[in-house]
Each structure stands twice: as C-alpha cells, then as structure tokens.
Design a protein around this motif. Structure first.
Motif, PDB file in Angstrom:
ATOM      1  N   ARG A  10      35.944  38.298  43.307  1.00 13.42           N
ATOM      2  CA  ARG A  10      35.821  36.955  43.878  1.00 13.42           C
ATOM      3  C   ARG A  10      36.592  36.887  45.211  1.00 13.42           C
ATOM      4  NH1 ARG A  10      33.372  32.005  42.163  1.00 13.42           N
ATOM      5  NH2 ARG A  10      33.602  32.919  40.107  1.00 13.42           N
ATOM      6  N   LYS A  70      31.063  31.972  44.647  1.00 15.98           N
ATOM      7  CA  LYS A  70      31.651  30.927  45.475  1.00 15.98           C
ATOM      8  C   LYS A  70      33.062  31.358  45.869  1.00 15.98           C
ATOM      9  CE  LYS A  70      32.380  25.879  45.248  1.00 15.98           C
ATOM     10  NZ  LYS A  70      31.318  25.508  46.209  1.00 15.98           N
ATOM     11  N   ILE A  72      36.970  31.152  47.298  1.00 17.18           N
ATOM     12  CA  ILE A  72      38.038  30.159  47.170  1.00 17.18           C
ATOM     13  C   ILE A  72      38.862  30.193  48.459  1.00 17.18           C
ATOM     14  CG2 ILE A  72      40.175  29.597  45.931  1.00 17.18           C
ATOM     15  CD1 ILE A  72      38.702  30.910  43.458  1.00 17.18           C
ATOM     16  N   LEU A  92      35.203  26.834  47.585  1.00 13.90           N
ATOM     17  CA  LEU A  92      36.007  25.783  46.960  1.00 13.90           C
ATOM     18  C   LEU A  92      37.243  25.664  47.834  1.00 13.90           C
ATOM     19  CD1 LEU A  92      36.966  23.897  44.617  1.00 13.90           C
ATOM     20  CD2 LEU A  92      38.017  25.931  43.593  1.00 13.90           C
TER      21      LEU A  92
END
Lengths: 288, 288
Positions: A10, A70, A72, A92
């Motif tokens: 991520r 997505k 961060i 986000l």
C-alpha cells in the motif's frame, strides 16, 4: 479485492511544506497499528508551492493506478490552499492541521496562523543554543574520554561495551537538550569490584545500562568476529559484574535488549527525574 | 475572560503509554500555530495503567483549577480504556488514534491493534542495527578525525568551524540512518584555494554548510571570547573563502543561519537525493 491480502504494498505519502518530520513520526505510529498490512512509504518535505502540490498529486495518482490500491497521505500542511490541492488526489488524505486546529481555535479563542513547520524552526535562540551545547558536551564526554566537566553533566551513563551508551547520550542531547556523558565499565573495574574513582564522586548522576548476554554477544560478534570480547562467556561475566556493581552502589539501571534508542532515552529521563527540553519552541517554564 | 490575554500560561499535557515522542512532536507543531498564546507543557510518557491514568487526570484537573484555563491534552493513547479515563478530565483531549484510526481502518479494510508506541519499538532488527552502525560511523568520522572509510559514507559535510556540521551529521545518523562524515575547511585550505586532497576523491558526496558571518561570530564568541577566531573579519574571510570553494568545485551548499538541525538535515537529504531510512518499522522497499 478488499477480502484478499493484496500482493501490492500500500503506497503511503508523508507530506509537509517543511521538514515532514512530524508527518513521518505520526504516520509511523498510525501505520504500526496495522501490522498485517504491508506499506511502502515515501516522505516528501518542502511541498511549499502549487506546482509542487500538483506534482505530489500526480505521484499519488500514479501510485494508485499502478497498485490498484487507494494510497494514504498523512500530512502537516498548514497552507490551506496547498492542502486543498492534495485533497483532490485519490489518496485517503489525513491532515493533522485539518483535524486538530478547529478544536484548538475554539478552546484558545484564537485563530491559528496556518503556517506549517514552525516547530522545527528556531524560535527561541537561547534554548536552541543550549541544545547545541548539549551535543558538544556529549561528544566530548563520550566513552569516558574526559571526565573534567562532570560537574556540569545532567547524567552519566555507565555500562559495558555495546550496551547502547553512545547512541543514548546523543539522543538525550539532540532530542532533549541534556548534557549526557558516558563512561565504560572495564574489566579492570569489574575485577576490583569498585566503582571507578573518576565517577564515584558523581554517584547521584549515574545511570546504568545492561543487556542480555546473548544479545550483547550477537552485537559484539558483528564488530569483532570470533573474539574473546564477543564470546558468550565473556558477555555473561561482564553483564553479571556490571549488574552487581549497579546493585551494590544503588545505581538505577535498565536492560536495553529489546528497547529502541528512543525508549531507552525516555525511560532514563523518567527514572532519573530529568527535565526534557525537547524542541526549542514552547515555554517550558513550569510543570503545570 | 475569553477576550483578555490570560496572565496564566495555558497548561498543555503530552501523553502516551509509550515514549510520548510522537505526541510531543505533533503537539508542538499544533501549538506553534498559536504564536500569541503562551503555553506551559509537560510530557508524561508511559501512562500504561489505570492508576497512572487517574493520576494524570488529577494533574490535569489541578492545573485547570490553578490557572482557571482549560488545559490541552495531546496524546497517542492506543489503549481505549485508558484513553476514556483521560477523556473524563477537564482538558480538551486530542488523541491521534481516536481521530485517525477509524478512517484508516475503513480504507485498509482492517482493524487496528490498538497498541501505542509500536513505532519506537524495535521491530526490524537489521534496520535498527544499520541505524546504530550509522551513529558509530558518524562519531568516528566527526571533524575529519579519519577519512579512511570515506568509501562507505553516504555524505560528507564540509564547512567552516561552527557552521553546524557535527549536530547535522549526528541527526542524519540518528534520525535517518545515514552514514554522515564531516570535514572542517581550515585556513590552510582557504589559503591554498584547493579542495583538501583527502576529500577531493569523494567530490560527489560533498555537501557544504555556510553561515552569515555575524551569526558565526556570535556563536564563536561564546566559545572563545575576544579571539581572532570569533572576530567578524575572520568570520567574513572564512565564509567567503568557503563559498568560493563550493562554487568553484560545484559543491551544493546551504546557509544554516536561520535553520534548525532538523531543517538542515532534511534539506541535505532532499538536495543530495539521499534515501531517509528513519524509523525502523515500515517497509521502505520502494518509492511508490
């Protein structure tokens, strides 16, 4: 996708218009709460123009497209205009100022100035200089090199070789502005079962570090492979002798085996009842 | 009361069940947004039991009664039970985990473990050791003491005496895990207008620090009052000569006069294109 363990890491962005040290520190605390998620992070400091903000958005969106995750973005972006630009990315977006300033403004009956990174600027010259002086002091007083200004020291760290004395002292000086000396306990001291004369006069400022013999042997092995110095027998002997000395002279001590430098330093400050100066910006005049 | 400048300092508490370094760093960034408000802060680490939490509440409420001001508590308190206890105090309670974890849980489709201070624990032993090694390296290579392992250095900081070389190198090592050496430019080097032979071989790893002569003179005056070393003429000469050398050899450099150690270190990492390792917990495998 959400039910699978993603094969991609991520993407995480730590962003700021100044050093990004706050965003990074905070972000790492937050991400550590998700030990089963694998992250890849990048820190981008000095995002201080619209142009740079748009470049960051592009990077975020490219990472999103590449990983199909997505991203961060954790930021301290006090300039609201730049913050809004980043907010349009696919990440986000968690901004410290966005989240906390409204409550603070309400309580303080004051508007915030919306300038990021003030905390790592020099705003109190004399406190800043005392921090630099602490670093100078700790460098000069590393590894028992000299003991002549021990009357000025805040703390004297004692312990066997490789128990973490030097990094701890440097951290105490850099982060907390404390004058921290360190003094090695040698085999000679252990054989005599006496506290070295040069430090016995400063008994109340002494703080001991100890370690598990196996961990110590591992660290020493990296330094001097296959040496007597690194042998488990030698490490056992030294640790036992040091702890006996600490007990005998009632020197407070901690076992550093599983502790980071930050934890060791914080613990010493707490146990020894020292006052951490830390960043040079707030009025540390009194304990409320 | 709200329209007056309070004569009392507003009490601030930085709290955590671990080191409180994150709470402190974040809190200082936030409070710096209110330059007209005067604060007095205290950091309380290791709030890790109900008993300690109740003691903190008592301290907060005592400060509130004494100052007649609502205290501010900024915390990283992952244990929700302890967090709830503190939340019952009279402070404005701003907790990092409270504010950010719900969004993160949603995006990551994962529950957080609610354990605070993971980021300052040792979770990746080899990264942790590389940080310790960087500190050892930077200590040995301070002030040009030795140049023999310059082939392993990430960066070599050059500059005149008291331009900030040593604290910068230590910060680069401690915070970012970089092997940072530093080398003083002496009057001899300046007279010869040549880069010292011992560093010219590592030309691409050099980074220069310079300072305003007046600021330099002030700092040197503290060290050696009324000396030629601290005179404004000498400082002017040295700064000019150093900057000429940087220009001549195309060594990137920055003026550190108004910069904190954090800012200098972050800027060097950015300009020199280095990779900051920072805390040893996240997978820094790749730049997204």
């Amino acid at each position: 996708m959400s039910d699978q363990i993603p094969t991609q890491l991520r993407p995480v962005f730590f962003l700021s218009n100044r050093t990004a040290i706050t965003a990074e520190t905070l972000g790492q605390s937050l991400l550590a709460q998700f030990p089963d998620t694998r992250f890849t992070s990048v820190t981008i400091p000095f995002v201080d123009s619209e142009k740079k903000a748009h470049q960051v958005v592009e990077k975020i969106n490219t990472a999103a497209a590449r990983t199909q995750l997505k991203p961060i973005a954790i930021s301290t972006m006090a300039d609201q205009h730049i913050s809004q630009i980043i907010g349009q990315s696919e990440a986000l977006f968690l901004d410290v100022f966005d989240r906390f300033l409204p409550n603070l403004e309400q309580t303080l009956h004051a508007y915030s100035i919306h300038e990021s990174g003030q905390s790592h600027r020099i705003s109190n010259q004399s406190l800043y200089e005392s921090r630099i002086n602490a670093i100078d002091f700790s460098m000069i007083h590393d590894d028992g090199m000299t003991t002549k200004r021990y009357d000025q020291t805040d703390i004297i760290i004692v312990g066997v070789s490789r128990s973490g004395k030097t990094p701890t002292c440097l951290y105490l000086a850099l982060q907390f502005g404390l004058k921290a000396a360190n003094y090695p306990i040698t085999e000679e001291d252990m054989d005599s079962e006496q506290m070295p004369a040069s430090i016995s006069h400063y008994h109340k400022r002494l703080f001991g570090l100890t370690s598990d013999p196996a961990r110590l042997a591992h660290i020493r092995e990296e330094r001097r492979p296959n040496s007597r110095y690194a042998s488990i027998e030698q490490c056992r002997f030294e640790v036992r002798a040091a702890e006996q000395m600490f007990d005998q002279y009632r020197i407070p001590y901690i076992n550093t085996s599983l502790m980071s430098i930050e934890e060791i330093a914080t613990k010493i400050v707490e146990v020894a009842g020292l006052h951490r100066i830390s960043q040079p910006m707030i009025n540390h005049l009194d304990v409320p």
